[in-house]
Design an enzyme around this catalytic site. Structure first.
Site, PDB file in Angstrom:
ATOM      1  N   CYS A  86      23.832  21.063  24.554  1.00  0.00           N
ATOM      2  CA  CYS A  86      23.654  21.241  25.998  1.00  0.00           C
ATOM      3  C   CYS A  86      24.859  21.975  26.595  1.00  0.00           C
ATOM      4  O   CYS A  86      25.042  23.158  26.327  1.00  0.00           O
ATOM      5  CB  CYS A  86      23.392  19.897  26.663  1.00  0.00           C
ATOM      6  SG  CYS A  86      22.581  20.018  28.279  1.00  0.00           S
ATOM      7  N   HIS A 194      19.199  17.119  22.994  1.00  0.00           N
ATOM      8  CA  HIS A 194      20.254  16.145  22.685  1.00  0.00           C
ATOM      9  C   HIS A 194      19.902  15.292  21.461  1.00  0.00           C
ATOM     10  O   HIS A 194      19.295  14.220  21.610  1.00  0.00           O
ATOM     11  CB  HIS A 194      20.468  15.216  23.885  1.00  0.00           C
ATOM     12  CG  HIS A 194      21.120  15.847  25.055  1.00  0.00           C
ATOM     13  ND1 HIS A 194      22.481  15.792  25.273  1.00  0.00           N
ATOM     14  CD2 HIS A 194      20.594  16.559  26.090  1.00  0.00           C
ATOM     15  CE1 HIS A 194      22.782  16.428  26.403  1.00  0.00           C
ATOM     16  NE2 HIS A 194      21.654  16.913  26.909  1.00  0.00           N
ATOM     17  N   GLU A 196      21.859  13.439  19.791  1.00  0.00           N
ATOM     18  CA  GLU A 196      22.608  12.177  19.856  1.00  0.00           C
ATOM     19  C   GLU A 196      21.884  11.127  20.688  1.00  0.00           C
ATOM     20  O   GLU A 196      22.224   9.937  20.618  1.00  0.00           O
ATOM     21  CB  GLU A 196      24.021  12.417  20.408  1.00  0.00           C
ATOM     22  CG  GLU A 196      24.131  12.623  21.904  1.00  0.00           C
ATOM     23  CD  GLU A 196      23.716  13.997  22.387  1.00  0.00           C
ATOM     24  OE1 GLU A 196      23.814  14.253  23.615  1.00  0.00           O
ATOM     25  OE2 GLU A 196      23.284  14.834  21.568  1.00  0.00           O
TER      26      GLU A 196
END
Length: 227
Positions: A86, A194, A196
């Site tokens: 991002c 994302h 994560e």
């Protein structure tokens, strides 16, 4: 394996990165403040999402001048895996570590939702644990994720198999549905979604964990010592 999690003023996904590496992956991680000048002792570098320097100029345009970025460039040149997610992707673009630029989303609105991606390449440090063509679900959360590059750059990305992820249904207007690209050496990855935030089924998807597992697998295979 030891990961560096770079922290800029305004980063807000650094804790998510740390959690993914330490609690879900079982590897070592350490926060590195943007004023540091060395990444010695780290095996991989993570640039998290957020709003570095408040996005008061172009996203990532101020962060790319932080002292730590020279060390990030050196780590990239040394062949260490570098992942920018991002805002981290935007920083890599502004730093010239990846080609192209980000524009406002086509609808001019911030988008935050689960998003299907297509895994385009698997012979990389980031995707060896996936299947080519695999459809995965990774969250997106951005207002300027509309990737753009000129025709010559796009052709180069295609010819060199450097487009790693594409959107299955384009949420932001990105050129050719591009969600993630690599550098020529294929050790630097920038992606808007994302991973994560998708490391456990409790989060709605664990599809992102394979990306981190791929990095570890790549590192271990490249550091094998034969007795």
């Amino acid at each position: 394996m030891k990961f560096a999690v770079i922290v800029f003023p305004g980063s807000n996904c650094d804790i998510d990165m740390y959690h993914a590496v330490v609690d879900e992956l079982g590897e070592e991680a350490e926060y590195v403040w943007h004023t540091e000048t060395s990444l010695d002792g780290f095996d991989a570098v993570l640039l998290p999402g957020g709003f570095s320097y408040g996005d008061y100029l172009r996203c990532g345009a101020i962060a790319r001048f932080s002292p730590i970025m020279e060390a990030v460039k050196k780590a990239a040149e040394a062949g260490k895996p570098i992942l920018g997610v991002c805002n981290g992707f935007q920083v890599l673009l502004e730093a010239g570590l990846l080609p192209g630029a980000m524009q406002r989303n086509a609808g001019l609105k911030f988008i935050c939702r689960p998003q299907e991606l297509v895994v385009e390449q698997t012979d990389t440090p980031f995707t060896s644990c996936y299947e080519e063509g695999e459809i995965i679900t990774i969250p997106i959360a951005h207002g300027e994720g509309n990737y753009y590059c000129d025709d010559a750059t796009l052709q180069q990305l295609k010819d060199q198999n450097r487009i790693l992820f594409t959107y299955n249904g384009n949420p932001n207007g990105s050129h050719e549905n591009i969600a993630g690209i690599m550098n020529e050496k294929k050790n630097v990855l920038g992606m808007m979604p994302h991973p994560e935030r998708a490391v456990s089924s409790m989060l709605g998807s664990d599809d992102g964990l394979k990306l981190f597992k791929s990095i570890v697998q790549y590192w271990r295979e490249s550091h094998v010592v034969n007795a």
